[in-house]
Every structure is written in C-alpha cells, then in structure tokens.
Design a protein around this motif. Structure first.
Motif, PDB file in Angstrom:
ATOM      1  N   ILE A   1       1.122  -1.106  -0.111  1.00 15.80           N
ATOM      2  CA  ILE A   1       0.365   0.028   0.094  1.00 15.80           C
ATOM      3  C   ILE A   1       0.665   1.307  -0.320  1.00 15.80           C
ATOM      4  O   ILE A   1       1.618   0.932   0.652  1.00 15.80           O
ATOM      5  N   LEU A   2       0.495   2.561  -0.965  1.00 18.71           N
ATOM      6  CA  LEU A   2       1.289   3.160  -0.809  1.00 18.71           C
ATOM      7  C   LEU A   2       0.391   4.031  -1.351  1.00 18.71           C
ATOM      8  O   LEU A   2      -0.748   4.786  -1.172  1.00 18.71           O
ATOM      9  N   LEU A   3       0.573   5.179  -0.094  1.00 22.76           N
ATOM     10  CA  LEU A   3      -0.024   6.528   0.199  1.00 22.76           C
ATOM     11  C   LEU A   3       0.887   7.588  -0.110  1.00 22.76           C
ATOM     12  O   LEU A   3       1.189   8.012  -0.118  1.00 22.76           O
ATOM     13  N   ASN A   4       0.517   8.343  -1.697  1.00 22.42           N
ATOM     14  CA  ASN A   4       1.148   9.933  -2.030  1.00 22.42           C
ATOM     15  C   ASN A   4       0.935  10.760  -1.409  1.00 22.42           C
ATOM     16  O   ASN A   4      -0.393  10.994  -0.670  1.00 22.42           O
ATOM     17  N   SER A   5       1.344  12.297  -1.603  1.00 27.07           N
ATOM     18  CA  SER A   5       1.189  13.173  -0.906  1.00 27.07           C
ATOM     19  C   SER A   5      -0.754  13.336  -0.779  1.00 27.07           C
ATOM     20  O   SER A   5      -1.413  13.296  -1.166  1.00 27.07           O
ATOM     21  N   ASN A   6      -0.247  13.535   0.624  1.00 28.44           N
ATOM     22  CA  ASN A   6      -1.911  14.198   1.048  1.00 28.44           C
ATOM     23  C   ASN A   6      -2.980  14.052   1.097  1.00 28.44           C
ATOM     24  O   ASN A   6      -4.132  14.313   1.131  1.00 28.44           O
ATOM     25  N   ALA A   7      -2.750  12.230   0.262  1.00 29.95           N
ATOM     26  CA  ALA A   7      -4.063  11.151   0.808  1.00 29.95           C
ATOM     27  C   ALA A   7      -4.558  10.637   2.202  1.00 29.95           C
ATOM     28  O   ALA A   7      -3.428  11.000   3.219  1.00 29.95           O
ATOM     29  N   SER A   8      -5.397  10.331   1.802  1.00 36.78           N
ATOM     30  CA  SER A   8      -6.205   9.927   3.383  1.00 36.78           C
ATOM     31  C   SER A   8      -7.213   8.982   4.052  1.00 36.78           C
ATOM     32  O   SER A   8      -7.825   8.485   2.262  1.00 36.78           O
ATOM     33  N   ILE A   9      -6.753   7.740   5.010  1.00 35.31           N
ATOM     34  CA  ILE A   9      -7.429   7.198   5.187  1.00 35.31           C
ATOM     35  C   ILE A   9      -8.521   7.667   6.266  1.00 35.31           C
ATOM     36  O   ILE A   9      -7.299   7.717   7.479  1.00 35.31           O
ATOM     37  N   THR A  10      -9.813   6.838   5.834  1.00 33.79           N
ATOM     38  CA  THR A  10     -10.338   6.816   7.966  1.00 33.79           C
ATOM     39  C   THR A  10     -11.181   5.738   8.103  1.00 33.79           C
ATOM     40  O   THR A  10     -12.868   5.532   7.313  1.00 33.79           O
ATOM     41  N   TYR A  11     -11.068   5.519   8.827  1.00 30.20           N
ATOM     42  CA  TYR A  11     -11.471   3.920   9.251  1.00 30.20           C
ATOM     43  C   TYR A  11     -12.571   3.946   9.672  1.00 30.20           C
ATOM     44  O   TYR A  11     -12.947   5.161  10.997  1.00 30.20           O
ATOM     45  N   ASP A  12     -13.694   3.195   9.324  1.00 24.87           N
ATOM     46  CA  ASP A  12     -15.299   3.773  10.539  1.00 24.87           C
ATOM     47  C   ASP A  12     -15.200   2.243  10.930  1.00 24.87           C
ATOM     48  O   ASP A  12     -15.115   0.877  10.415  1.00 24.87           O
TER      49      ASP A  12
END
Length: 306
Positions: free
Chosen positions: A270-281
């Motif tokens: 998994i790669l998150l590039n700049s300013n990417a976000s994950i918000t878990y529910d």
C-alpha cells in the motif's frame, strides 16, 4: 419467527432469530422420556475481517508527505513515512517502523507477528455474480445520462463507468478484464443492502479517476462496496477525492494518489502519496458482505445443543 412441526406422537418447536447478520434457527422437541435440541447458524455471504484502516502484506506500507491514516495500521513488512505523515491510532509492523515520521499517536510496535490479510472466498463470489447464468460477453460501458443498475452479473471483458455516469450496484459483480471509473462518475451501493455490503471482483486492474465517487449506503452502520482486484503489480490506482469503499488487493499494490480518500485498504502493498488520507469506519468490524436482500444463506455452524 417460530413454527411448530408435528413429528410422530410429539412436536418440535422451531424458532428463528436474527442478530448481527447471523440467522439462528433452533429446534427443540420434548417427549415423555427425552428432550433434543438442534441449532443451526446461517449467514448471508461472508463476514468482514477488515479490522484496520490499513493492513499491508509483505510489501509493506509507505506514506508520502502529509498523508494521514485515521485508524490503526498493521503491516507484515515495514511502515515508512515522509515529513508530515501521521497515523492517528496504533501502528504495528513485522519489520521496522520509520521515525520520526510517520507520527504515530497510539502505540508503535515494530517486530510484531505476521497476520494474514483478510480472507475472501473468491470462488463463492464468482458463482454469486453469475447466479443467473447470464454473463455479459464483451466490454460493458455505462455513459452519462440515465442512471443505471447492475448486479448480480459476470462481465467477460472490461467494465467502464464513463464521466458523469451513475451506476447503482444491486448485487455482486465479477469482471474478468479491467474496471475503470472515470472522472465525475458515481458508483452507488443500492440502499436495500442496509448495513450489509457486496463485492465487485476484478481479475485485472482497477482505476478510479479524479472526482469519481463510490458511495456507501445511508444506513447506520453503513454498508460498503468491497472492490477487489486479483491483479499483481499496481492492482488498484485510486485518484478519486472520495471513495467510500473497501479496497482489497491480495496479490498486488494499492496506490492512493494526492488528495484521494478511502475507508479501508487491505493489500499486499500500500502506498499513500502526498495528502492522501484513509479514515476508518469502526462499523466495518461487523460488516457482512452479501449477494443482496434476496440472496441465499450459507451454513456457518450446526450442532446438537441438548
């Protein structure tokens, strides 16, 4: 909810209750000299193993500058982060966790044990998608204009949702080629799923372009689409501003590009590039994926209880 069945000179009381997506059926019969009770647990589709905002396999998890995860992270490889990267939750890795970035507000635990990625019964979902034995052969494209609905369905080819198109998923899908959701397109999960979700299974790569939206249901907790690619390499490429979906790539990597957002990801890498976000529910801990309100039930457990 209950029924009485006469058996020889006595009777059996059958009860049925629903709790957390599991249908529990009990049967009890008492004669002058004996009592016998049987229990059967049934469920639609599969339960969820998505307990983390991010769960990476051996290829690990990498965060570029200013990317964020709101939730817990687990990696069977490394966790690395650039300036401004942040995990609001705990971080566990079988190998190392870089420092000082990402900033981890919860516990940081390198040297953790390997845990498998969430399981998905691939063959089951292929069958459920083609339950009517009516595969669409060829590339299937939905264009802007009238809203469309699809599912359950197998597509022997590529699936494309073009710009400004609206597609509502009414059952599981199995795509033997690639899947593309173009800019400004909308992919909805039918509201009839309630708090359950369903599965889109793709043999090839999945591309979600900028400003394309994937929508959960309005229920509480929400029902989500599980978008799964079986491809190696870059299996899912997410450019969308909003993707309220679960992304799953057991053989490849999920890339979340700048300013893109997802709900939960499980992938080999998994790669998150700049300013990417994950918000878990947190509601995902009890998520069940089904073939729809009219789908069948699977046996989870049978036992003699008395």
């Amino acid at each position: 909810s209950s029924e009485t069945v006469v058996v020889a000179s006595t009777s059996a009381l059958i009860s049925s209750t629903l709790s957390g997506g599991v249908r529990r059926v009990g049967a009890t019969s008492t004669s002058p000299r004996a009592t016998r009770s049987l229990g059967l647990d049934l469920f639609r589709g599969e339960g969820s193993d998505f307990f983390y905002g991010i769960q990476a396999g051996s290829l690990g998890f990498s965060m570029s500058s200013n990317s964020t995860v709101t939730g817990n992270v687990y990696s069977n490889g490394t966790i690395t982060g650039a300036s401004g990267a942040e995990i609001t939750g705990s971080a566990s890795a079988v190998s190392t966790i870089s420092s000082p970035d990402p900033v981890v507000t919860g516990a940081s635990t390198p040297g953790s044990s390997v845990i498998p990625l969430p399981s998905l019964d691939i063959e089951y979902w292929k069958v459920q998608a083609n339950i009517h034995d009516d595969p669409y052969v060829g590339d299937l494209t939905f264009s802007g204009g009238t809203p469309f609905a699809l599912g359950p369905r197998k597509i022997v080819g590529n699936l494309v949702v073009t710009s400004n198109a609206q597609l509502t998923v009414t059952g599981p899908l199995y795509v033997t080629g690639t899947m593309t959701i173009s800019s400004n397109a909308d992919l909805f999960l039918d509201q009839s799923f309630g708090s359950d979700g369903t599965v889109i299974l793709v043999d090839g790569t999945v591309t979600i372009e900028s400003n394309a939206d994937i929508h959960a249901t309005d229920a509480s907790p929400k029902g989500y689409i599980l978008l799964a690619s079986l491809s190696a390499g870059t299996a899912i490429d997410l450019n969308s501003n909003t993707a309220s979906a679960l992304l799953y790539a057991p053989n490849g990597t999920v890339v979340v590009n700048s300013n893109a957002h997802a709900t939960s990801i499980a992938a080999e890498g998994i790669l998150l590039n700049s300013n990417a976000s994950i918000t878990y529910d947190s509601g995902l801990e009890n998520q069940t994926f089904t073939s729809g309100p009219s789908g069948g039930w699977r046996v989870q457990r049978w036992q003699e209880t008395e």
